[in-house]
Design an enzyme around this catalytic site. Structure first.
Site, PDB file in Angstrom:
ATOM      1  N   TYR A  86      34.543 -20.160  86.821  1.00 51.94           N
ATOM      2  CA  TYR A  86      34.793 -21.232  85.860  1.00 51.94           C
ATOM      3  C   TYR A  86      33.942 -22.441  86.218  1.00 51.94           C
ATOM      4  O   TYR A  86      33.852 -22.819  87.390  1.00 51.94           O
ATOM      5  CB  TYR A  86      36.274 -21.632  85.866  1.00 51.94           C
ATOM      6  CG  TYR A  86      36.607 -22.732  84.902  1.00 51.94           C
ATOM      7  CD1 TYR A  86      36.652 -22.495  83.530  1.00 51.94           C
ATOM      8  CD2 TYR A  86      36.868 -24.020  85.353  1.00 51.94           C
ATOM      9  CE1 TYR A  86      36.952 -23.516  82.641  1.00 51.94           C
ATOM     10  CE2 TYR A  86      37.179 -25.039  84.473  1.00 51.94           C
ATOM     11  CZ  TYR A  86      37.214 -24.777  83.107  1.00 51.94           C
ATOM     12  OH  TYR A  86      37.503 -25.788  82.227  1.00 51.94           O
ATOM     13  N   GLY A  95      23.350 -24.781  85.181  1.00 57.50           N
ATOM     14  CA  GLY A  95      23.038 -23.710  86.120  1.00 57.50           C
ATOM     15  C   GLY A  95      24.082 -23.441  87.186  1.00 57.50           C
ATOM     16  O   GLY A  95      23.861 -22.596  88.062  1.00 57.50           O
ATOM     17  N   ASN A 124      34.141 -14.137  74.602  1.00 59.04           N
ATOM     18  CA  ASN A 124      33.447 -15.201  75.325  1.00 59.04           C
ATOM     19  C   ASN A 124      31.929 -14.967  75.254  1.00 59.04           C
ATOM     20  O   ASN A 124      31.296 -14.541  76.217  1.00 59.04           O
ATOM     21  CB  ASN A 124      33.933 -15.257  76.775  1.00 59.04           C
ATOM     22  CG  ASN A 124      33.511 -16.528  77.474  1.00 59.04           C
ATOM     23  OD1 ASN A 124      32.576 -17.202  77.056  1.00 59.04           O
ATOM     24  ND2 ASN A 124      34.202 -16.833  78.557  1.00 59.04           N
ATOM     25  N   TYR A 131      25.636 -13.385  81.384  1.00 63.31           N
ATOM     26  CA  TYR A 131      25.664 -12.135  82.145  1.00 63.31           C
ATOM     27  C   TYR A 131      24.516 -11.211  81.748  1.00 63.31           C
ATOM     28  O   TYR A 131      23.903 -10.571  82.596  1.00 63.31           O
ATOM     29  CB  TYR A 131      27.014 -11.434  81.983  1.00 63.31           C
ATOM     30  CG  TYR A 131      28.185 -12.284  82.428  1.00 63.31           C
ATOM     31  CD1 TYR A 131      28.053 -13.264  83.414  1.00 63.31           C
ATOM     32  CD2 TYR A 131      29.437 -12.131  81.843  1.00 63.31           C
ATOM     33  CE1 TYR A 131      29.120 -14.049  83.810  1.00 63.31           C
ATOM     34  CE2 TYR A 131      30.510 -12.905  82.240  1.00 63.31           C
ATOM     35  CZ  TYR A 131      30.348 -13.862  83.222  1.00 63.31           C
ATOM     36  OH  TYR A 131      31.408 -14.632  83.613  1.00 63.31           O
TER      37      TYR A 131
END
Length: 168
Positions: A86, A95, A124, A131
């Site tokens: 998170y 970043g 999400n 990812y």
């Protein structure tokens, strides 16, 4: 800056966990206490570990990653399972999330672990984009299963031996 969590970080980790739960629309499910987190991360037998992302120059925590070791019988090696990642909304895009993921990947490589895995909510899209950008691949053929609450207790009651007699 990414660093290992310290016992003094427990209150901020607790706060970040609650923020994550609210973001994931499940605040009522986040019942972990400060004391439980302290014992789980820094007790005699830690169940998990955490990294903290700090914003420069003031050093305030803006995010965290909480992880634990898992094991693959197929590769014969340990791996890392990311339970929570998170970054606070006002710090996103700088970043910090990618830096946390890179630090976790480095732990895997340094320790000779073969896998780094996590779950993400299918809605999400921002996280999924991050990812994909780092080369993570969805495991579409696998479905997460969970046993909790009364179903967990009902199945445990079917065990031949008391739970405390099972090896850890």
């Amino acid at each position: 800056m990414i660093r290992a969590a310290m016992p003094a970080d427990i209150p901020v980790i607790h706060s970040l966990v609650r923020e994550l739960a609210a973001y994931e629309r499940a605040l009522d499910e986040a019942r972990a206490t400060v004391e439980q987190l302290r014992e789980s991360l820094f007790g005699a037998d830690p169940a998990a570990y955490a990294l903290i992302a700090e914003q420069e120059p003031d050093g305030g925590a803006v995010g965290f990653a909480l992880w634990f070791r898992n094991f693959s019988t197929w590769t014969g090696t340990a791996g890392l399972y990311l339970e929570d990642l998170y970054v606070r909304p006002d710090a996103r895009g700088a970043g910090h999330g990618t830096a946390l993921l890179a630090a976790l990947a480095a732990i895997c490589v340094e320790r000779g672990w073969s896998r780094f895995e996590w779950s993400v909510l299918d809605w999400n899209e921002k996280a999924l984009g991050v990812y994909r950008s780092i080369g993570a691949l969805p495991q579409d053929e696998w479905t997460v299963q969970r046993l909790s609450g009364s179903a967990l207790h009902a199945l445990a009651a079917r065990a031949d031996n008391p739970a405390n007699s099972h090896a850890n």
